[in-house]
Design an enzyme around this catalytic site. Sequence first.
Site, mmCIF file in Angstrom:
data_model
loop_
_atom_site.group_PDB
_atom_site.id
_atom_site.type_symbol
_atom_site.label_atom_id
_atom_site.label_comp_id
_atom_site.label_asym_id
_atom_site.label_seq_id
_atom_site.Cartn_x
_atom_site.Cartn_y
_atom_site.Cartn_z
ATOM 1 N N TRP A 286 0.860 -1.184 0.000
ATOM 2 C CA TRP A 286 0.000 0.000 0.000
ATOM 3 C C TRP A 286 0.896 1.233 0.000
ATOM 4 O O TRP A 286 1.755 1.370 0.850
ATOM 5 C CB TRP A 286 -0.893 -0.033 1.245
ATOM 6 C CG TRP A 286 -1.944 1.023 1.278
ATOM 7 C CD1 TRP A 286 -1.941 2.132 2.072
ATOM 8 C CD2 TRP A 286 -3.137 1.076 0.518
ATOM 9 N NE1 TRP A 286 -3.061 2.883 1.845
ATOM 10 C CE2 TRP A 286 -3.826 2.252 0.886
ATOM 11 C CE3 TRP A 286 -3.707 0.248 -0.455
ATOM 12 C CZ2 TRP A 286 -5.041 2.615 0.332
ATOM 13 C CZ3 TRP A 286 -4.908 0.611 -1.000
ATOM 14 C CH2 TRP A 286 -5.566 1.782 -0.616
ATOM 15 N N VAL B 288 -2.590 5.324 6.434
ATOM 16 C CA VAL B 288 -3.174 6.658 6.273
ATOM 17 C C VAL B 288 -4.666 6.621 6.555
ATOM 18 O O VAL B 288 -5.297 5.566 6.533
ATOM 19 C CB VAL B 288 -2.917 7.228 4.853
ATOM 20 C CG1 VAL B 288 -1.432 7.351 4.591
ATOM 21 C CG2 VAL B 288 -3.584 6.390 3.787
ATOM 22 N N ARG C 187 -10.726 4.203 11.578
ATOM 23 C CA ARG C 187 -9.729 4.967 12.327
ATOM 24 C C ARG C 187 -8.350 4.393 12.034
ATOM 25 O O ARG C 187 -8.026 3.292 12.454
ATOM 26 C CB ARG C 187 -10.023 4.893 13.819
ATOM 27 C CG ARG C 187 -11.384 5.398 14.232
ATOM 28 C CD ARG C 187 -11.490 6.869 14.355
ATOM 29 N NE ARG C 187 -10.459 7.376 15.258
ATOM 30 C CZ ARG C 187 -10.145 8.641 15.350
ATOM 31 N NH1 ARG C 187 -10.754 9.528 14.606
ATOM 32 N NH2 ARG C 187 -9.218 9.042 16.168
ATOM 33 N N LEU D 180 2.907 2.316 5.454
ATOM 34 C CA LEU D 180 2.300 3.630 5.632
ATOM 35 C C LEU D 180 0.805 3.421 5.869
ATOM 36 O O LEU D 180 0.101 2.876 5.014
ATOM 37 C CB LEU D 180 2.527 4.494 4.385
ATOM 38 C CG LEU D 180 1.920 5.887 4.391
ATOM 39 C CD1 LEU D 180 2.529 6.748 5.493
ATOM 40 C CD2 LEU D 180 2.128 6.558 3.035
#
Length: 193
Positions: free
Chosen positions: A51, A109, A115, A107
């Site tokens: 991702w 995001v 959440r 990562l």
Amino acid sequence: MNQMLQDAEVQTSQVQTSETEHASDTPALPPAVEHPRFAKPQRVAFVQSAWHRDVVEECRIAFLREIEERHITNVDVFEVPGSFEIPLHAQILAKTRRYTAIVAAGLVVDGGIYRHEFVADTVIKALMDVQLRTEVPVFSAVLTPQQFHETEVHYDFFRKHFAIKGVEVAEACANTLLSLERLRGQVAAGIVG
């Protein structure tokens, strides 16, 4: 003849002084750092999330460059779909006893649906559990920015940031492996125990 010798000495002195003045004008390169060597070969697994691959791969590239400088050349790279999948892979890799350390990079995001802090927290806690259960050190470069917008400015910023994190995680990995190698040697010798 004495006068000629003195003139030559004066000219040589002036040339040396001139060279010294110019040498101080150019900045000196920092001395090459000689990192300590390991008693035994080390093998590291690097588990990377796919991702935002174009951002996360900067961590891997910087890590591989820095870890080689620190005399670790056996690194196997694994890719998983997202950060949530990293802990299970780390656990399976740790249980093989093939790796002296595992590094995770991803990562997480805010996608607007869930959440993202929950995912990041879960991943970090799970990586710590793997480390404590298996006694194979696990290092995290799984980052969760406060704000990440899919703009070129943010992509550029986080690419640079992940490159810095790659160097930092390589340093942490190598230093921890050196420390553990020393500690395990002391335990085996009965010095610590």
